[in-house]
Design a protein around this motif. Structure first.
Motif, PDB file in Angstrom:
ATOM      1  N   ILE A  46     -25.318 -12.523 -40.983  1.00  0.00           N
ATOM      2  CA  ILE A  46     -25.332 -12.021 -42.362  1.00  0.00           C
ATOM      3  C   ILE A  46     -26.007 -13.015 -43.298  1.00  0.00           C
ATOM      4  O   ILE A  46     -26.659 -12.646 -44.264  1.00  0.00           O
ATOM      5  CB  ILE A  46     -23.890 -11.721 -42.821  1.00  0.00           C
ATOM      6  CG1 ILE A  46     -23.386 -10.450 -42.098  1.00  0.00           C
ATOM      7  CG2 ILE A  46     -23.802 -11.545 -44.327  1.00  0.00           C
ATOM      8  CD1 ILE A  46     -21.915 -10.202 -42.266  1.00  0.00           C
ATOM      9  N   GLY A  47     -25.850 -14.319 -42.976  1.00  0.00           N
ATOM     10  CA  GLY A  47     -26.465 -15.344 -43.809  1.00  0.00           C
ATOM     11  C   GLY A  47     -25.499 -16.060 -44.722  1.00  0.00           C
ATOM     12  O   GLY A  47     -25.921 -16.859 -45.570  1.00  0.00           O
ATOM     13  N   ASP A  48     -24.201 -15.806 -44.552  1.00  0.00           N
ATOM     14  CA  ASP A  48     -23.190 -16.490 -45.375  1.00  0.00           C
ATOM     15  C   ASP A  48     -22.855 -17.819 -44.712  1.00  0.00           C
ATOM     16  O   ASP A  48     -21.792 -18.002 -44.102  1.00  0.00           O
ATOM     17  CB  ASP A  48     -21.947 -15.618 -45.506  1.00  0.00           C
ATOM     18  CG  ASP A  48     -20.933 -16.186 -46.488  1.00  0.00           C
ATOM     19  OD1 ASP A  48     -21.135 -17.328 -46.950  1.00  0.00           O
ATOM     20  OD2 ASP A  48     -19.941 -15.492 -46.794  1.00  0.00           O
ATOM     21  N   LEU A  49     -23.775 -18.778 -44.830  1.00  0.00           N
ATOM     22  CA  LEU A  49     -23.629 -20.040 -44.111  1.00  0.00           C
ATOM     23  C   LEU A  49     -22.526 -20.925 -44.691  1.00  0.00           C
ATOM     24  O   LEU A  49     -21.983 -21.784 -43.978  1.00  0.00           O
ATOM     25  CB  LEU A  49     -24.962 -20.790 -44.105  1.00  0.00           C
ATOM     26  CG  LEU A  49     -26.129 -20.045 -43.418  1.00  0.00           C
ATOM     27  CD1 LEU A  49     -27.363 -20.932 -43.376  1.00  0.00           C
ATOM     28  CD2 LEU A  49     -25.746 -19.592 -42.023  1.00  0.00           C
ATOM     29  N   LYS A  50     -22.185 -20.732 -45.946  1.00  0.00           N
ATOM     30  CA  LYS A  50     -21.086 -21.501 -46.532  1.00  0.00           C
ATOM     31  C   LYS A  50     -19.779 -21.172 -45.821  1.00  0.00           C
ATOM     32  O   LYS A  50     -18.990 -22.080 -45.491  1.00  0.00           O
ATOM     33  CB  LYS A  50     -20.978 -21.194 -48.031  1.00  0.00           C
ATOM     34  CG  LYS A  50     -19.913 -22.019 -48.737  1.00  0.00           C
ATOM     35  CD  LYS A  50     -19.905 -21.725 -50.234  1.00  0.00           C
ATOM     36  CE  LYS A  50     -18.843 -22.555 -50.951  1.00  0.00           C
ATOM     37  NZ  LYS A  50     -18.826 -22.258 -52.427  1.00  0.00           N
ATOM     38  N   PHE A  51     -19.547 -19.887 -45.580  1.00  0.00           N
ATOM     39  CA  PHE A  51     -18.322 -19.497 -44.883  1.00  0.00           C
ATOM     40  C   PHE A  51     -18.389 -19.889 -43.409  1.00  0.00           C
ATOM     41  O   PHE A  51     -17.368 -20.225 -42.810  1.00  0.00           O
ATOM     42  CB  PHE A  51     -18.082 -17.988 -45.021  1.00  0.00           C
ATOM     43  CG  PHE A  51     -16.729 -17.539 -44.545  1.00  0.00           C
ATOM     44  CD1 PHE A  51     -15.580 -18.213 -44.946  1.00  0.00           C
ATOM     45  CD2 PHE A  51     -16.600 -16.454 -43.701  1.00  0.00           C
ATOM     46  CE1 PHE A  51     -14.326 -17.803 -44.510  1.00  0.00           C
ATOM     47  CE2 PHE A  51     -15.348 -16.039 -43.256  1.00  0.00           C
ATOM     48  CZ  PHE A  51     -14.209 -16.713 -43.669  1.00  0.00           C
ATOM     49  N   VAL A  52     -19.582 -19.862 -42.839  1.00  0.00           N
ATOM     50  CA  VAL A  52     -19.749 -20.298 -41.453  1.00  0.00           C
ATOM     51  C   VAL A  52     -19.305 -21.747 -41.304  1.00  0.00           C
ATOM     52  O   VAL A  52     -18.614 -22.111 -40.341  1.00  0.00           O
ATOM     53  CB  VAL A  52     -21.214 -20.136 -40.995  1.00  0.00           C
ATOM     54  CG1 VAL A  52     -21.434 -20.796 -39.624  1.00  0.00           C
ATOM     55  CG2 VAL A  52     -21.597 -18.660 -40.912  1.00  0.00           C
ATOM     56  N   ARG A  53     -19.675 -22.578 -42.252  1.00  0.00           N
ATOM     57  CA  ARG A  53     -19.276 -23.997 -42.204  1.00  0.00           C
ATOM     58  C   ARG A  53     -17.753 -24.126 -42.224  1.00  0.00           C
ATOM     59  O   ARG A  53     -17.172 -24.943 -41.501  1.00  0.00           O
ATOM     60  CB  ARG A  53     -19.903 -24.743 -43.379  1.00  0.00           C
ATOM     61  CG  ARG A  53     -19.721 -26.259 -43.305  1.00  0.00           C
ATOM     62  CD  ARG A  53     -20.371 -26.952 -44.491  1.00  0.00           C
ATOM     63  NE  ARG A  53     -21.815 -26.785 -44.505  1.00  0.00           N
ATOM     64  CZ  ARG A  53     -22.666 -27.533 -43.807  1.00  0.00           C
ATOM     65  NH1 ARG A  53     -22.190 -28.494 -43.020  1.00  0.00           N
ATOM     66  NH2 ARG A  53     -23.966 -27.319 -43.885  1.00  0.00           N
ATOM     67  N   SER A  54     -17.105 -23.328 -43.063  1.00  0.00           N
ATOM     68  CA  SER A  54     -15.650 -23.350 -43.138  1.00  0.00           C
ATOM     69  C   SER A  54     -15.025 -22.899 -41.819  1.00  0.00           C
ATOM     70  O   SER A  54     -14.054 -23.493 -41.340  1.00  0.00           O
ATOM     71  CB  SER A  54     -15.181 -22.446 -44.282  1.00  0.00           C
ATOM     72  OG  SER A  54     -13.779 -22.330 -44.296  1.00  0.00           O
ATOM     73  N   LEU A  55     -15.594 -21.843 -41.228  1.00  0.00           N
ATOM     74  CA  LEU A  55     -15.088 -21.347 -39.950  1.00  0.00           C
ATOM     75  C   LEU A  55     -15.254 -22.386 -38.846  1.00  0.00           C
ATOM     76  O   LEU A  55     -14.370 -22.571 -38.013  1.00  0.00           O
ATOM     77  CB  LEU A  55     -15.814 -20.054 -39.568  1.00  0.00           C
ATOM     78  CG  LEU A  55     -15.431 -18.797 -40.350  1.00  0.00           C
ATOM     79  CD1 LEU A  55     -16.440 -17.680 -40.095  1.00  0.00           C
ATOM     80  CD2 LEU A  55     -14.028 -18.330 -39.955  1.00  0.00           C
ATOM     81  N   LEU A  56     -16.381 -23.067 -38.842  1.00  0.00           N
ATOM     82  CA  LEU A  56     -16.619 -24.084 -37.826  1.00  0.00           C
ATOM     83  C   LEU A  56     -15.622 -25.224 -37.951  1.00  0.00           C
ATOM     84  O   LEU A  56     -15.171 -25.791 -36.941  1.00  0.00           O
ATOM     85  CB  LEU A  56     -18.053 -24.620 -37.941  1.00  0.00           C
ATOM     86  CG  LEU A  56     -19.154 -23.693 -37.422  1.00  0.00           C
ATOM     87  CD1 LEU A  56     -20.528 -24.236 -37.799  1.00  0.00           C
ATOM     88  CD2 LEU A  56     -19.064 -23.528 -35.909  1.00  0.00           C
ATOM     89  N   SER A  57     -15.259 -25.566 -39.162  1.00  0.00           N
ATOM     90  CA  SER A  57     -14.257 -26.607 -39.373  1.00  0.00           C
ATOM     91  C   SER A  57     -12.923 -26.190 -38.773  1.00  0.00           C
ATOM     92  O   SER A  57     -12.239 -26.991 -38.118  1.00  0.00           O
ATOM     93  CB  SER A  57     -14.101 -26.885 -40.871  1.00  0.00           C
ATOM     94  OG  SER A  57     -13.113 -27.856 -41.105  1.00  0.00           O
ATOM     95  N   THR A  58     -12.552 -24.923 -38.982  1.00  0.00           N
ATOM     96  CA  THR A  58     -11.316 -24.394 -38.388  1.00  0.00           C
ATOM     97  C   THR A  58     -11.408 -24.381 -36.872  1.00  0.00           C
ATOM     98  O   THR A  58     -10.450 -24.744 -36.170  1.00  0.00           O
ATOM     99  CB  THR A  58     -11.044 -22.973 -38.910  1.00  0.00           C
ATOM    100  OG1 THR A  58     -10.982 -22.991 -40.338  1.00  0.00           O
ATOM    101  CG2 THR A  58      -9.739 -22.432 -38.356  1.00  0.00           C
ATOM    102  N   MET A  59     -12.564 -23.963 -36.359  1.00  0.00           N
ATOM    103  CA  MET A  59     -12.759 -23.903 -34.910  1.00  0.00           C
ATOM    104  C   MET A  59     -12.650 -25.272 -34.268  1.00  0.00           C
ATOM    105  O   MET A  59     -12.107 -25.421 -33.164  1.00  0.00           O
ATOM    106  CB  MET A  59     -14.124 -23.283 -34.594  1.00  0.00           C
ATOM    107  CG  MET A  59     -14.205 -21.783 -34.874  1.00  0.00           C
ATOM    108  SD  MET A  59     -15.897 -21.161 -34.734  1.00  0.00           S
ATOM    109  CE  MET A  59     -16.197 -21.403 -32.973  1.00  0.00           C
ATOM    110  N   ASN A  60     -13.157 -26.293 -34.949  1.00  0.00           N
ATOM    111  CA  ASN A  60     -13.066 -27.650 -34.414  1.00  0.00           C
ATOM    112  C   ASN A  60     -11.623 -28.048 -34.149  1.00  0.00           C
ATOM    113  O   ASN A  60     -11.312 -28.676 -33.130  1.00  0.00           O
ATOM    114  CB  ASN A  60     -13.701 -28.651 -35.385  1.00  0.00           C
ATOM    115  CG  ASN A  60     -15.171 -28.873 -35.090  1.00  0.00           C
ATOM    116  OD1 ASN A  60     -15.576 -28.914 -33.940  1.00  0.00           O
ATOM    117  ND2 ASN A  60     -15.962 -29.005 -36.131  1.00  0.00           N
TER     118      ASN A  60
END
Length: 579
Positions: A173-187
């Motif tokens: 979708i291109g919502d990279l700000k939320f992707v960054r947040s999700l990746l932090s949770t995934m870590n």
């Protein structure tokens, strides 16, 4: 007076290249285009053509990373295509062997894996059909569900896998700000998982790719490194299961300037494939392409010729001389030839490549890759003075776009600008003015009169009017472009510096007071020092202007330190030219 002004400068070309070297650069302030610039060392002109790019992120999801032994898709497709590579690998490598070797992608999957795959397929289909809001609703519903599970203390591999799907969806979708947040949770979830979890390798590969898309290459490498360690422990150091994470690692290393290490990894991948599948395997194309591109970025065109020549031979052997893949491989080799100074050979390769791709119907005439090839060839033809042939190709691009996309399509603006650049080079400024105004009209209708993208033809038009001695109009356009860029990017941004540089030249000839021009130049210098470094060529050019105006104003105490700095820079670049 003739000595009281400087012509509009091209010192902001931070994609500056050595003699005969082609470079593709994507300006961060420009939406949807890539700038193709060629500069010959002995030429005074440095002009640029623009190439359309697709800024969508392409993601390929394979849950069972370690199950697809024959897959060399190499994680390239997961990466944002706005890279500095000369040609996008996702478009270049159209090989059946790059996909999962299984005839049915669901074979061998558990019910959970199958559900994940179906969820991602559904999200991707929605996005491709334009149902973005529905895709977001579906992603958000799944996110709320998994968040509720995690709030109860459940943080296993299943939660990590669902978050992975959600993050991939938001990447599309291109919502990279939320992707960054999700990746932090995934870590926080994957860090507590054991290395033998069945889905962990796939999740880590996707995380590495998404971090790469975000430009966070250090975290990208951490994800790839863990996959590599898991694979080495389970399968050995020469296993083909290492190919994908090693290629991801090499790409990340190359992106942060650790070229030597990246080159070593590409060589390791090539050795693994040669040992397991032979020296003529098509699977070699991916690492050879990555190796060649990195060598080109490192200005090692002679070394890059070998990998691209091997790609051409592999495709020719497998598919014959008239196959479209052969044409694409010839284009990559053409770029190398040009970088080595073999311009005529490069032009011949480009022409043959375009003809092969067209005759084989390998891609549509309006395909973005083929369009870029025509623009690149047009640029080379201009470099060697074959203006008519170059203009014919640029006009062909314009006509094809009009035919397939319509006469009001936004991409026409790029083609108008390219043609205007060509006519400007031939000093036909009247025709250039007409084309640039057409470009501005297209952008204004599509994006609005204050959109930052309109400042590109606007500044070009200001320079054109400057050459036509219409300085008052030129100044107004330059001021308008400056105000738009200041509002869009901030007063200390590189695009603003470019507009200021142009404005100084125009106002200098109009008789603007030297003190005011000096202040504008100080702003330019500050921006250039930040963006290019204190010892860059761009800074040297602007220092020369600053010293000129300080001398004119009689401010000797300020002039002498800068004059010494300028002298040092001149010696530095004179030495580089000589050796």
């Amino acid at each position: 007076m003739a000595t009281s002004f400087f012509p509009p400068s091209t010192s902001f070309n931070n994609y500056r290249v050595n003699q005969g070297c082609v470079n593709l650069h994507s300006g961060y302030w420009q939406k949807g285009i890539r700038c193709f610039s060629v500069c010959l060392q002995k030429q005074k002109w440095n002009w640029k053509f623009y190439i359309m790019t697709n800024r969508n992120v392409s993601v390929h999801f394979v849950l069972k990373t370690f199950a697809a032994t024959g897959s060399l898709e190499a994680d390239v497709a997961c990466n944002n295509q706005d890279s500095s590579d000369v040609s996008a690998p996702n478009n270049f490598l159209r090989s059946e062997k790059m996909a999962d070797c299984s005839s049915n992608p669901f074979d061998g999957m558990s019910d959970f894996e199958r559900q994940l795959q179906e969820l991602f397929n559904k999200i991707r289909t929605m996005i491709l059909k334009g149902d973005k809001s529905d895709a977001i609703d579906l992603l958000q519903a799944n996110y709320e569900a998994v968040k509720e599970q995690m709030n109860t203390g459940s943080k296993g591999i299943e939660e990590a896998a669902i978050l992975d799907i959600i993050a991939l969806g938001y990447t599309l979708i291109g919502d990279l700000k939320f992707v960054r947040s999700l990746l932090s949770t995934m870590n926080g979830v994957v860090d507590i998982q054991k290395d033998d979890e069945p889905l962990l390798g796939s999740i880590l590969m996707h995380m590495g790719s998404m971090y790469s898309t975000l430009g966070d290459f250090e975290k990208s490498m951490l994800a790839y490194r863990r996959v590599i360690l898991i694979s080495e422990s389970k399968y050995g150091r020469d296993s083909t299961f290492l190919i994908k994470p090693l290629l991801g690692m090499a790409k990340s290393l190359g992106s942060i300037g650790r070229a030597t290490k990246a080159l070593d990894i590409y060589e390791r991948v090539i050795n693994i494939i040669e040992s397991s599948r032979g020296a003529k395997s098509e699977d070699l194309v991916v690492p050879l392409f990555g190796l060649g591109n990195l060598l080109m970025r490192e200005r090692k065109a002679t070394d890059a010729e070998g990998p691209f020549t091997r790609i051409l031979k592999i495709y020719t052997k497998l598919y014959g001389e008239k196959d479209g893949r052969v044409g694409l491989a010839m284009c990559s080799l053409a770029r190398v030839k040009f970088a080595k100074g073999n311009t005529d050979e490069a032009i011949d390769l480009y022409k043959n490549a375009l003809q092969i791709i067209k005759d084989s119907s390998y891609m549509d005439l309006d395909d973005g890759v083929m369009e870029n090839m025509r623009i690149e060839l047009a640029e080379l033809l201009h470099v060697v003075g074959r203006w008519k042939e170059g203009q014919e190709l640029l006009e062909e691009c314009l006509l094809i776009t009009e035919k397939f996309k319509g006469k009001d399509h936004p991409s026409l603006a790029t083609h108008y600008q390219n043609l205007a650049t060509s006519y400007s080079r031939l000093k036909n400024f009247a025709m250039a003015e007409h084309l640039l105004r057409a470009s501005m009209d297209v952008i204004s209708k599509a994006e609005g009169p204050d959109h930052p993208s309109i400042t590109f033809p606007m500044l070009h038009l200001a320079v054109t009017l400057y050459h036509l001695k219409r300085d008052e109009e030129a100044e107004q356009l330059a001021l308008e472009a400056l105000h738009i860029r200041e509002k869009a990017f901030g007063k200390d941004s590189l695009p603003v510096g470019e507009a200021l540089d142009c404005l100084v030249s125009i106002q200098g000839r109009r008789g603007k007071h030297s003190a005011e021009l000096l202040e504008l130049l100080r702003r330019v210098l500050k921006i250039q020092e930040k963006e290019f470094g204190y010892e860059s060529k761009e800074v040297m050019v602007t220092l020369k202007k600053v010293v000129f105006y300080l001398n004119k104003l009689g401010r000797k105490d300020e002039k002498f330190p800068l004059q010494r700095r300028l002298s040092t820079l001149r010696k530095k670049y004179k030495h580089i030219v000589q050796y």
